[in-house]
Design an enzyme around this catalytic site. Structure first.
Site, PDB file in Angstrom:
ATOM      1  N   GLU A   1      -3.217  10.579  -5.681  1.00 52.21           N
ATOM      2  CA  GLU A   1      -2.213  10.010  -4.974  1.00 52.21           C
ATOM      3  C   GLU A   1      -1.006   9.559  -5.884  1.00 52.21           C
ATOM      4  O   GLU A   1       0.037   9.638  -5.767  1.00 52.21           O
ATOM      5  CB  GLU A   1      -2.654   8.451  -4.590  1.00 52.21           C
ATOM      6  CG  GLU A   1      -1.565   7.710  -3.683  1.00 52.21           C
ATOM      7  CD  GLU A   1      -2.178   6.428  -3.281  1.00 52.21           C
ATOM      8  OE1 GLU A   1      -1.379   5.661  -2.593  1.00 52.21           O
ATOM      9  OE2 GLU A   1      -3.351   6.100  -3.396  1.00 52.21           O
TER      10      GLU A   1
ATOM     11  N   GLY B   1      -0.560  -1.328  -0.220  1.00 48.97           N
ATOM     12  CA  GLY B   1      -1.159  -2.587   0.204  1.00 48.97           C
ATOM     13  C   GLY B   1      -2.453  -2.733  -0.754  1.00 48.97           C
ATOM     14  O   GLY B   1      -2.805  -3.992  -0.822  1.00 48.97           O
TER      15      GLY B   1
END
Length: 429
Positions: free
Chosen positions: A92, A133
């Site tokens: 990521e 998040g």
């Protein structure tokens, strides 16, 4: 680019059959944008990030069921579905770094420069800061070639140049999970179910299920038996006190390397400029701290947060009636958390803060990890630089004609000098 609404697919762990519905709007939008005749040849991939990584840690069987539900939905779409998987935190971070540098053109150099590799420096890459998040990532090319921690080092060869990249993903340090961790830490000394929280506005109140608080792998280590089933949070709106509680999340007590960020994780000296995107941008943009021309200085950002957190909830709610209450109520925490993460966690100073650019889009494309993911899967970035002509075909033709004329002129001049024609000789008396 607005902050995403609704939960990610990991939010459907209690209703797996509904997970596919979360993609409905996205697929409908894609069908509008992509011409119908190209639907079947348009590849679709799904990469799941930290929310699903946490769900997989908690219950791998449920995580696979959620992934299967969205896979079935994508297979039934008119597009060419290529697969779905949960990507690692390292991936990521790397894909985010690839995205912003690809969009900024940092990987390529002009055709002329390809012939002068030792006389020119290739454009410096930009570091990537991503905040979601459930996790946050920092990725950049450090000055030092050798890394003290190989698990934080990646090697790329893109367009003929090698890059040794530092990256780390902090699972549980996304803004939502960080709030959970702060609340359970605050609960350790609570004697009643009422908690006064400086990270929420004065006048704001919220009830939080104790069971839900401890349901995440991020808070499992803090679990304790409590006499009350719910936590009643009451805001007090104090930036300084909020920052103090947030900074307790970053363990800076020990570092086995020459330099660390927090929790004993290696971090080389920060190098160059950084693009901060996803929740970094959403939150700072809401607070008017993401100006593209010149980012607000760190002291100004802190002053803005102090003023915002001190505003009564009734005033804030009246000023932003269009913003969903959950997001609006958490901007005080999120903004303070971002400043603390960048300043205390990563070590950005008053000077290096100015090297951070909060990015929503680069041109017409969203800043984020998804484009880098697609570029990698579709092999859109070659390892070697393709041979590029510094000039166009017309330019080459013009250059050849000019060179021919110069050559002919030089030959004529030489002939005239060494073998003067009769017309140029002096007359004989």
């Amino acid at each position: 680019m607005d902050e995403p609404k609704g939960p990610g697919i990991s939010g459907y762990s209690q209703a797996v059959q509904n997970a596919s519905r979360s993609l409905q709007h996205c697929l409908e939008r894609a069908q509008e944008v992509v011409p119908q005749q190209q639907h079947q040849e348009t590849p679709v991939y799904l990469g799941a990030t930290a929310g699903m990584r946490l769900l997989s840690l908690d219950n791998r069987h449920v995580a696979m069921e959620v992934l299967s539900a969205v896979e079935n939905k994508l297979r039934s779409s008119p597009f060419n579905f290529q697969g779905a998987r949960i990507i690692t935190g390292q991936e990521e971070g790397a894909y985010g770094w690839i995205t912003i540098n690809y969009l900024l053109g940092s990987f390529k150099q002009s055709g002329w420069l390809n012939f002068l590799p030792k006389l020119t420096s290739i454009k410096e890459t930009v570091g990537a800061l991503d905040l979601g998040g459930a996790s946050t990532q920092i990725t950049f090319v450090p000055e030092q070639e050798q890394s003290e921690s190989q698990e934080n080092s990646l090697h790329f060869r893109l367009y003929g140049k090698s890059y040794n990249v530092y990256t780390h993903s902090f699972l549980c340090y996304g803004k939502d999970q960080a709030l959970r961790m702060k609340l359970v830490r605050d609960l350790q000394n609570a004697e009643t179910g009422r908690l006064q929280d400086p990270c929420f506005h004065t006048g704001y109140e919220r009830n939080v299920s104790i069971r839900d608080l401890y349901a995440s792998p991020c808070t499992a280590n803090y679990k304790q038996s409590l006499a009350f089933p719910q936590l009643h949070v009451v805001g007090s709106g104090d930036y300084q006190a909020c920052q103090t509680r947030i900074e307790e999340l970053f363990n800076k007590t020990s570092c086995p390397y020459s330099k660390c960020s927090f929790n004993g994780i290696f971090l080389p000296p920060l190098q160059g400029h950084f693009g901060a995107f996803s929740a970094f941008y959403f939150v700072m943009n809401f607070l008017n701290l993401s100006a593209e021309s010149s980012p607000a200085p760190l002291n100004s950002a802190i002053s803005t947060m102090k003023n915002f957190c001190s505003r009564p909830w009734s005033e804030v709610k009246a000023a932003y009636p269009q913003v969903k209450e959950k997001y609006l109520s958490e901007y005080c925490f999120s903004g303070t958390y971002i400043i603390s993460l960048l300043k205390t966690g990563y070590g950005f100073s008053l000077e290096t803060w100015q090297q951070i650019q909060f990015l929503g889009k680069i041109g017409s494309s969203d800043a984020g990890w998804t484009l880098g993911y697609m570029l990698n899967l579709t092999n859109m970035i070659p390892a070697e630089q393709s041979l590029m002509r510094p000039l166009s075909h017309a330019g080459y033709v013009g250059l050849m004609v000019l060179s021919s004329l110069v050559l002919v002129g030089a030959l004529l001049l030489g002939w005239c000098i060494f073998r003067k024609p009769r017309c140029l000789r002096k007359g004989i008396v």
